[in-house]
Design an enzyme around this catalytic site. Structure first.
Site, short mmCIF file in Angstrom:
data_model
loop_
_atom_site.label_atom_id
_atom_site.label_comp_id
_atom_site.label_asym_id
_atom_site.label_seq_id
_atom_site.Cartn_x
_atom_site.Cartn_y
_atom_site.Cartn_z
N GLU A 118 0.75 -1.10 -0.13
CA GLU A 118 -0.03 -0.04 0.07
C GLU A 118 0.95 1.39 -0.01
O GLU A 118 1.84 1.53 0.95
CB GLU A 118 -0.86 0.05 1.26
CG GLU A 118 -1.83 -1.39 1.17
CD GLU A 118 -2.57 -1.56 2.66
OE1 GLU A 118 -2.34 -0.50 3.43
OE2 GLU A 118 -3.20 -2.58 2.79
N GLU A 170 -4.36 -6.79 2.97
CA GLU A 170 -3.42 -7.22 3.08
C GLU A 170 -3.48 -8.95 2.72
O GLU A 170 -2.53 -9.51 2.24
CB GLU A 170 -3.08 -7.33 4.90
CG GLU A 170 -2.48 -6.13 5.44
CD GLU A 170 -3.50 -5.13 5.32
OE1 GLU A 170 -3.08 -3.95 5.05
OE2 GLU A 170 -4.93 -5.19 5.35
N PHE A 195 -2.69 -9.33 10.10
CA PHE A 195 -3.66 -10.45 10.28
C PHE A 195 -4.91 -10.71 9.35
O PHE A 195 -5.02 -11.95 9.15
CB PHE A 195 -4.43 -10.05 11.73
CG PHE A 195 -3.34 -10.07 12.64
CD1 PHE A 195 -2.61 -11.34 13.06
CD2 PHE A 195 -2.91 -9.04 13.54
CE1 PHE A 195 -1.55 -11.35 14.18
CE2 PHE A 195 -1.86 -8.79 14.37
CZ PHE A 195 -1.42 -10.03 14.55
N HIS A 216 -1.03 0.26 16.28
CA HIS A 216 0.00 0.74 15.40
C HIS A 216 1.34 0.50 16.12
O HIS A 216 2.44 1.07 15.78
CB HIS A 216 -0.01 2.23 15.07
CG HIS A 216 -1.04 2.66 14.11
ND1 HIS A 216 -2.35 2.76 14.69
CD2 HIS A 216 -1.18 2.41 12.62
CE1 HIS A 216 -3.20 3.06 13.46
NE2 HIS A 216 -2.59 3.09 12.50
#
Length: 324
Positions: free
Chosen positions: A29, A60, A88, A129
């Site tokens: 990304e 993802e 994940f 994060h």
């Protein structure tokens, strides 16, 4: 020889490997025009074009799935996940497909791919994060797991990861991206995966760390030296495989060990290493292994600095093993 930050070393290494081997492609990304959220892919799009520097959708699962397919068909993809916390949705592709490809095909196919992920806390990123999810990957047979702590190692280990014939999870502590600079040779060198680095020689106790924890571990070593205590400091660098020979050699010499990481304590990599030390060196130990780790809670925002292992916590652990 240039003096670089870790993120600069990573950017240069990607460019070098893409120039060396046309099979190396980068995807993720905002890795193209934006150059990545931390600018680790800055300038690659202009140099190598959109066929080799691919801006992906915000998925993802798609990033890792595409990388597995690329790797199986002869490319060497380097996939970037913006934050390790975001892996994940793509964990199934990584753990079920990439990690198993060599085994389930009887060696007919491999997955020579790298998944780069900024990891760890200390930047006030909050619980989405700042996580250190390395134990998830270490528990998955078929994946190699690397955590870098210096610009020099970032270059050498990333080259080793890209050239490896199996999938490598490459964790980059975001707190260290621009924290320090060091000389990074222009030469094409490789740091072998699975080899720890002895950051300081010592005789009284061993302190083992990796990634984000290393600056605090080194500071603790300095404080111990001022008190006349000789600490040997090991930077694991690789968690799978981890350097069992270097660890056992050091702990057998000192008889005491403190293990440090910012990941949660429960079921962490440190526990595996501590258990192995206890199994192999029980008769030579002068004190039980002691772990200094993150807490078994969601990563906090307001208490960001309190979550991470501090010099004080490391020194308290050292005192515990020295006075046992």
């Amino acid at each position: 020889m240039a003096t670089l930050t870790m993120v600069q070393a990573i950017a240069r290494t990607l460019a070098e490997e893409m120039s060396r081997d046309e099979r190396v492609v980068v995807l993720g990304e905002d890795v193209g025009k934006r150059g990545g959220v931390f600018l680790a892919t800055e300038g690659l799009l202009e140099r190598f074009g959109p066929d080799r520097v691919i801006d992906t959708p915000l998925s993802e699962a798609a990033i890792i799935g595409a990388a597995v397919g690329m790797a199986a068909h002869g490319l060497r993809p380097v996939a970037e996940i913006q934050f390790a916390d975001y892996i994940f949705p793509g964990f199934d592709q990584l753990a079920t497909q990439a990690a198993k490809l060599r085994y389930r095909s009887g060696g007919q196919f491999t997955a020579p791919m790298v998944v780069r992920m900024p990891s760890g806390g200390g930047v006030r990123g909050g619980h989405h994060h700042s996580q250190s999810p390395e134990a998830h990957f270490a528990h998955t047979a078929g994946l190699k797991v690397v955590v870098v702590s210096t610009p020099y190692d970032a270059k050498g280990l990333l080259k080793a990861a890209i050239r490896d014939d199996d999938p490598v999870v490459f964790l980059e502590p975001k707190r260290l991206y621009r924290a320090t600079r060091e000389e990074v040779p222009d030469d094409d060198y490789v740091v072998p995966i699975g080899k720890a680095a002895v950051r300081r020689e010592g005789t009284d106790l061993t302190i083992i760390g990796y990634g984000t924890s290393m600056p605090e571990v080194l500071k603790a070593g300095d404080e111990l030296a001022k008190a006349g205590i000789s600490a040997e400091i090991l930077d694991l660098r690789s968690l799978v495989p981890w350097d069992i020979e270097a660890v056992m050699r050091s702990v057998a010499k000192t008889g005491r060990v403190v293990l440090v990481a910012d990941a949660p304590r429960l079921s962490g990599v440190l526990g595996e290493i501590a258990a192995t030390i206890a199994e192999e060196l029980f008769d030579q130990m002068l004190a039980p292994p002691v772990r200094v780790a993150g807490f078994d809670t969601p990563y906090p925002y307001a208490q960001d600095k309190l979550y991470l292992p501090t010099v004080t916590r490391i020194l308290n652990a050292a005192k515990q093993v020295l006075e046992y």
